[in-house]
Design an enzyme around this catalytic site. Structure first.
Site, PDB file in Angstrom:
ATOM      1  N   LYS A  12      32.845  33.497  34.166  1.00 28.22           N
ATOM      2  CA  LYS A  12      32.068  33.167  35.359  1.00 28.22           C
ATOM      3  C   LYS A  12      32.225  34.263  36.400  1.00 28.22           C
ATOM      4  O   LYS A  12      33.196  35.030  36.414  1.00 28.22           O
ATOM      5  CB  LYS A  12      32.500  31.821  35.946  1.00 28.22           C
ATOM      6  CG  LYS A  12      33.969  31.721  36.392  1.00 28.22           C
ATOM      7  CD  LYS A  12      34.240  32.246  37.791  1.00 28.22           C
ATOM      8  CE  LYS A  12      35.705  32.123  38.171  1.00 28.22           C
ATOM      9  NZ  LYS A  12      36.065  32.921  39.380  1.00 28.22           N
ATOM     10  N   ASP A 139      38.783  25.476  37.896  1.00 28.73           N
ATOM     11  CA  ASP A 139      37.626  26.164  37.308  1.00 28.73           C
ATOM     12  C   ASP A 139      37.223  25.616  35.946  1.00 28.73           C
ATOM     13  O   ASP A 139      36.175  25.988  35.415  1.00 28.73           O
ATOM     14  CB  ASP A 139      37.920  27.665  37.154  1.00 28.73           C
ATOM     15  CG  ASP A 139      37.915  28.412  38.475  1.00 28.73           C
ATOM     16  OD1 ASP A 139      37.417  27.854  39.474  1.00 28.73           O
ATOM     17  OD2 ASP A 139      38.412  29.558  38.506  1.00 28.73           O
TER      18      ASP A 139
END
Length: 301
Positions: A12, A139
């Protein structure tokens, strides 16, 4: 039960990371606009006598192979909820930079969760998988979901957002940066001043949806970048090298030390990557596009 399951999971980049003041529990409230990019780890789950983890790929020697690995912890948590013994071998094909601010460890946790769920035939509801992800780390839920999303709370509360296609270059630094250390430095630098409530700019979200790289470039921001640069000043040279080479925008990815460069198209990506490698300011580069799907089981064979 003899088959294996392989799950591919993306890295990401945070196109907006707004950080609030430290909370009583030590975490920070965030407005975290995640974008999954086409750099992937793969985690393969195979039946075994006990829980073991192996890893290959760049910097594999930096990946913990004990219970500190999020993939191992994911298998343990899922097995505990299902009343099973986590008898599984997890192999990580590591391509996401290690300790690089791109959620590589979190990605492996999400991938292991999906792989073990399939291997053990549990068919765990998606909401329950996301609960386990949130228990593993802030996350991890986004690694499961992929695409583009706004993360609030400590980043684990996700709202999908629309996103057009964008091209990126990532410069991988020598060594990693500890996310807790970067947050501690953020707190040190912020001492004595008021920190606004974190929020995602509507202008950024509109730019993300539009697919217009110039519009997105004008809105990228990372509140952790000053802390990362304080701990690793040489990252400023990398950011400058990418900008000189024609990147539309440059920022530290998450807590760093990987730096992210938004570029106009695939041709520009090649030019910027070559210039960064020639600059001597980074160890290597990776080219990617976004958005990318979240943790996905690959077909057998």
């Amino acid at each position: 039960m003899s088959r294996s399951v392989t799950v591919r999971v993306p890295a990401k980049v945070n196109v907006r990371l707004a950080v609030g003041a430290a909370r009583p529990d030590g975490f920070h409230d965030l407005a975290n606009v995640f974008l999954a990019v086409s750099l992937y780890d793969e985690v393969t789950a195979t039946p075994a006598d006990e829980l073991t983890v192996t890893c290959d790929g760049p910097d594999a020697d930096q990946v913990p192979l004990d219970r500190g690995n999020l993939a191992a912890r994911a298998a343990e948590l899922l097995a505990k909820r299902a009343g099973l013994t986590p008898s599984v071998h997890l192999h990580i094909a590591k391509r996401i930079p290690v300790a690089g601010g791109m959620a590589g460890g979190s990605a492996d946790g999400a991938a292991a969760l999906v792989a073990c769920d399939a291997l053990w035939g549990l068919d765990t509801p998606r909401a329950e998988l996301l609960d386990i992800c949130a228990e593993l780390g802030s996350d991890v839920p986004f690694s499961l979901v992929g695409g583009a999303a706004l993360g609030t709370g400590r980043g684990e509360l996700l709202t999908p957002v629309p996103a057009g296609t964008f091209h990126w270059v990532f410069a991988v630094a020598d060594g990693g940066l500890s996310t807790p250390a970067v947050f501690r430095e953020f707190d040190r630098l912020a001492a004595g001043r008021d920190i606004p409530t974190p929020e995602a700019s509507p202008v950024l979200l509109a730019a993300l949806a539009s697919g217009d790289p110039d519009a997105l470039a004008a809105t990228l921001a990372n509140d952790l970048q000053p802390a990362a640069l304080s701990l690793r000043p040489r990252l400023a040279d990398t950011l400058a090298a990418g900008t000189r080479a024609g990147a539309l925008a440059a920022l530290v990815s998450g807590s760093g030390p990987t730096t992210a460069f938004l570029v106009r198209d695939a041709e520009s990506a090649g030019t910027v990557a070559a210039a960064l490698e020639a600059s001597g300011t980074c160890r290597t580069t990776r080219v990617a596009t976004s958005p990318a799907p979240g943790a996905t089981a690959l077909p057998e064979g």
